[in-house]
Write a protein that holds these residues in place. Sequence first.
Motif, PDB file in Angstrom:
ATOM      1  N   ASN A 300       0.808  -1.224   0.000  1.00 12.79           N
ATOM      2  CA  ASN A 300       0.000   0.000   0.000  1.00 12.79           C
ATOM      3  C   ASN A 300       0.839   1.270   0.000  1.00 12.79           C
ATOM      4  O   ASN A 300       0.293   2.377   0.067  1.00 12.79           O
ATOM      5  N   LEU A 301       2.153   1.116  -0.080  1.00 13.02           N
ATOM      6  CA  LEU A 301       3.039   2.281   0.000  1.00 13.02           C
ATOM      7  C   LEU A 301       2.852   3.188  -1.209  1.00 13.02           C
ATOM      8  O   LEU A 301       2.895   2.738  -2.355  1.00 13.02           O
ATOM      9  N   GLU A 302       2.655   4.488  -0.932  1.00 15.06           N
ATOM     10  CA  GLU A 302       2.464   5.484  -1.983  1.00 15.06           C
ATOM     11  C   GLU A 302       3.610   6.486  -2.030  1.00 15.06           C
ATOM     12  O   GLU A 302       3.895   7.054  -3.087  1.00 15.06           O
ATOM     13  N   HIS A 303       4.236   6.720  -0.880  1.00 13.66           N
ATOM     14  CA  HIS A 303       5.297   7.734  -0.806  1.00 13.66           C
ATOM     15  C   HIS A 303       6.482   7.139  -0.046  1.00 13.66           C
ATOM     16  O   HIS A 303       6.351   6.743   1.111  1.00 13.66           O
ATOM     17  N   LEU A 304       7.649   7.085  -0.679  1.00 16.99           N
ATOM     18  CA  LEU A 304       8.859   6.565  -0.051  1.00 16.99           C
ATOM     19  C   LEU A 304       9.958   7.608  -0.161  1.00 16.99           C
ATOM     20  O   LEU A 304      10.339   8.021  -1.264  1.00 16.99           O
ATOM     21  N   ASP A 305      10.481   8.044   0.986  1.00 11.31           N
ATOM     22  CA  ASP A 305      11.514   9.075   1.019  1.00 11.31           C
ATOM     23  C   ASP A 305      12.807   8.478   1.559  1.00 11.31           C
ATOM     24  O   ASP A 305      12.889   8.091   2.727  1.00 11.31           O
ATOM     25  N   LEU A 306      13.820   8.394   0.701  1.00 10.14           N
ATOM     26  CA  LEU A 306      15.142   7.872   1.078  1.00 10.14           C
ATOM     27  C   LEU A 306      16.212   8.943   0.911  1.00 10.14           C
ATOM     28  O   LEU A 306      17.386   8.654   0.688  1.00 10.14           O
ATOM     29  N   TYR A 307      15.818  10.186   1.053  1.00 12.95           N
ATOM     30  CA  TYR A 307      16.696  11.344   0.866  1.00 12.95           C
ATOM     31  C   TYR A 307      17.976  11.257   1.705  1.00 12.95           C
ATOM     32  O   TYR A 307      17.963  10.871   2.863  1.00 12.95           O
ATOM     33  N   ARG A 308      19.080  11.571   1.081  1.00 17.35           N
ATOM     34  CA  ARG A 308      20.398  11.724   1.717  1.00 17.35           C
ATOM     35  C   ARG A 308      20.865  10.463   2.455  1.00 17.35           C
ATOM     36  O   ARG A 308      21.467  10.529   3.521  1.00 17.35           O
ATOM     37  N   ASN A 309      20.584   9.313   1.909  1.00 15.15           N
ATOM     38  CA  ASN A 309      21.181   8.079   2.418  1.00 15.15           C
ATOM     39  C   ASN A 309      22.421   7.793   1.567  1.00 15.15           C
ATOM     40  O   ASN A 309      22.359   7.096   0.547  1.00 15.15           O
ATOM     41  N   SER A 310      23.527   8.340   1.981  1.00  8.60           N
ATOM     42  CA  SER A 310      24.745   8.309   1.164  1.00  8.60           C
ATOM     43  C   SER A 310      25.328   6.909   1.022  1.00  8.60           C
ATOM     44  O   SER A 310      26.167   6.667   0.159  1.00  8.60           O
ATOM     45  N   HIS A 311      24.891   5.953   1.882  1.00  5.13           N
ATOM     46  CA  HIS A 311      25.399   4.587   1.782  1.00  5.13           C
ATOM     47  C   HIS A 311      24.519   3.693   0.907  1.00  5.13           C
ATOM     48  O   HIS A 311      24.804   2.507   0.742  1.00  5.13           O
ATOM     49  N   LEU A 312      23.480   4.253   0.360  1.00  2.47           N
ATOM     50  CA  LEU A 312      22.576   3.466  -0.476  1.00  2.47           C
ATOM     51  C   LEU A 312      23.164   3.357  -1.881  1.00  2.47           C
ATOM     52  O   LEU A 312      23.350   4.361  -2.565  1.00  2.47           O
ATOM     53  N   TYR A 313      23.485   2.129  -2.314  1.00  7.26           N
ATOM     54  CA  TYR A 313      24.147   1.982  -3.607  1.00  7.26           C
ATOM     55  C   TYR A 313      23.316   1.230  -4.634  1.00  7.26           C
ATOM     56  O   TYR A 313      23.666   1.190  -5.816  1.00  7.26           O
ATOM     57  N   GLU A 314      22.203   0.626  -4.223  1.00  8.18           N
ATOM     58  CA  GLU A 314      21.345  -0.029  -5.211  1.00  8.18           C
ATOM     59  C   GLU A 314      19.901  -0.085  -4.721  1.00  8.18           C
ATOM     60  O   GLU A 314      19.625  -0.061  -3.531  1.00  8.18           O
ATOM     61  N   ILE A 315      18.993  -0.159  -5.668  1.00  7.69           N
ATOM     62  CA  ILE A 315      17.568  -0.348  -5.413  1.00  7.69           C
ATOM     63  C   ILE A 315      17.187  -1.715  -5.983  1.00  7.69           C
ATOM     64  O   ILE A 315      17.494  -2.007  -7.152  1.00  7.69           O
ATOM     65  N   PRO A 316      16.538  -2.577  -5.208  1.00  8.28           N
ATOM     66  CA  PRO A 316      16.240  -3.925  -5.701  1.00  8.28           C
ATOM     67  C   PRO A 316      15.194  -3.925  -6.816  1.00  8.28           C
ATOM     68  O   PRO A 316      14.356  -3.024  -6.906  1.00  8.28           O
TER      69      PRO A 316
END
Length: 738
Positions: A300-316
């Motif tokens: 049911n997720l409509e809004h996902l905020d991952l702002y400024r996660n500098s260690h995030l290197y991939e999205i599945p």
Amino acid sequence: MHDLVHDLAVSIVNERRQGNASKSLRSFRTSPPMLRALHYLDCCRTQLDGSAFAPARSLRVLDLSECSIQQLPDSIGKLKQLRYLNAPRIKDQMVPECITKLWNSIYLNLHQSSIVALPESNGELKSLRHFDLSYCSGIQQLPASFCNLSALIYLNLHGSSIAALPESIGELKNLRHFDLSCCSGIEKLPVSFSNLEKLAHLDLSYCYHLSGLSEWLGSLSRLEHLNLKYCRSIGDLTGELGGLTKLQYLNLARVPLDENLSWLPKVLVNLTKLSYLNLENCIDKAESVILLNYICKLSNLEHLDLYRNSHLYEIPEAISNLSKLHTLNLSFCTELERLPASIAKINSLKYLDVSDCSSLDMSTLPQCLTYFAVHASDGGCTSNICELEYEDPPFLNIKMLENVKSAEEAQRIKLVKKQRIEKLELAWTRGANEFVDGEKVLEQLAPPATVKIFSLQGYKSASFPSWMMDIATFLPRLESITLRGLPSCGKLPPLGQLPNLQVLHISQMDKIRKIDGELYGGTTNAFPKLGFLSLHCMEYLEEWNMATCVFPKLRGLSVKQCPMLRFKSGLPLSNTLYISGSDKVILSPLVDSGASSSAATNRLDVYCCDAPLDQWSLLRHLRGLKDLRIENCSNLTCSSADILHCLSSLETLSVTSCKRDDVALPEWLGDLTSLEVFKVSNCQGIRTLPESIHQLKCIKRLEINKCPELVQWCKSEENKTKLAHIKEIVRALPIYPL
């Protein structure tokens, strides 16, 4: 709240009188006893008459939001039938006791008032359902009777100075909406908080020191909205959060999860109704893949905020499971290299933000309606911007406009006719060569009148097109505008004419030397609704000339990296000033204009100033200053008596990250006789407190953080005596056992 106001409107007779607040109701031709609703319009320069409301005994609705309220008149207590009272920005420190006689009131708004306390008999308002005390920063505690407001549904204490809630807060068992955001003095909530079982909306954002959530959070099983942004010590909430199965909104932005992130996936398994999730700047690299795979199961997720996660290197690839997702914020994820191909399968995705993702392969971007990158077509003679001709999304971000091959291409998309767009961003890439002069392209990209948020970045031309120089006609609904990285523009549009503008950001405009009537639009009533203004990285801006009757509602002014800027004729009337790397602003020798910002400005934040404190001429014009925060400044030396006199109203002083290793707090600290809170953080050169500390009779709280030698000084038996009059001596986290 809307249901409350609707019910109230239905219950009153449709008879309404608009009046002049400087006159008594007796001067009105309509018989005052018959009035049911009264709304004063455009009366911000007049004062309420003391007996203004005495005749209007049948009044049900009273709206004073456009009045200048020095104090509420005693005659208001005679309005026994009053149900709705909107009286924000009261200048007096006290609310008259008679307000508690309004037994039928169900709505009370005292937003942004200067009051320091509520009447002790406040609990007599038994019918009250909506109470707004937001931005009442002078309120430090609630009266004991407050918890008698048993009908209360909505309570807003945002930005107050309350350090603790009454132990009996759990008696407010009908409460459904509770806003405690920005109450930074609160460290713990009473155990009885668990009795608020009807609570659906809880905002604890920016309660930096709040802990002990596990004692009561699990009992709030009806919660639908929970905001914990910047709550830095929430701990492991596996059992508590996991039981909030009705939760639809969860904000964990800036919460330090990286040390024990393993509990969060266990929680997400149960939050099947979640539609909004904010994990800004709180994901550890080692756990990011595991966590994101769990997030991808939130159907049911409509809004996902991952702002400024500098260690995030991939999205599945499993991101495509989020079939309802319409907003994905990945901005400032600097290590993110590519997006999965499956993201193009999310048909609901309308807004994708990948700004400042410096490592991202832009070719992996889906051609999302909201994030449109212009590039040359296969033949190379045209660009793909024409693909937007038949699209009309609510948000539109057009990047890489330097790749437009002709002004006719820009004209073809008929941007001005797209009547659904409310947010529009137009950007050229810094340093890239243009095929067509930017002004010709921008002339054809005049936005529709529906736009409320507008951003222009990287524009390289020396002047603006005609629609921007008549912007109030083209964009009358505009509420926010950003002008960033416009190196060649030497003139500013007449933004002061925009009737609804609330937020203005101007940065990196190297040709601008002066701010004056050009920006105001030649009118003395410029920027009628502007609440926040920022000037950042304006390295050659030298002068700001104030005009009369501008910025009447300004709450925040931020000046950052403007090293040449001086105020010439006065200060903007702003509640809060943020000044960073702009020493000449601090040193500005202003001409006192009488009704200056001395009354308006109650908070000043100064960052990165190398000039000694006794040269800060700006302080002479801030005689009502209550909160002074100094960070990364070199010299606190001050022997100037008149500047010290200007700090006589100071209640909070914060000193952070002093640059020198041998800083000594000055003896004049003891002359700040109104000081209630003193904070010292990350100043390892500060080793002692001045002898004058015992003169601070009003001080209630001393907070020390990352100052090891100062902590040791406080621990000595001799110095404990000097500090005995201070109620609380704490470190931000944890508490020092002094």
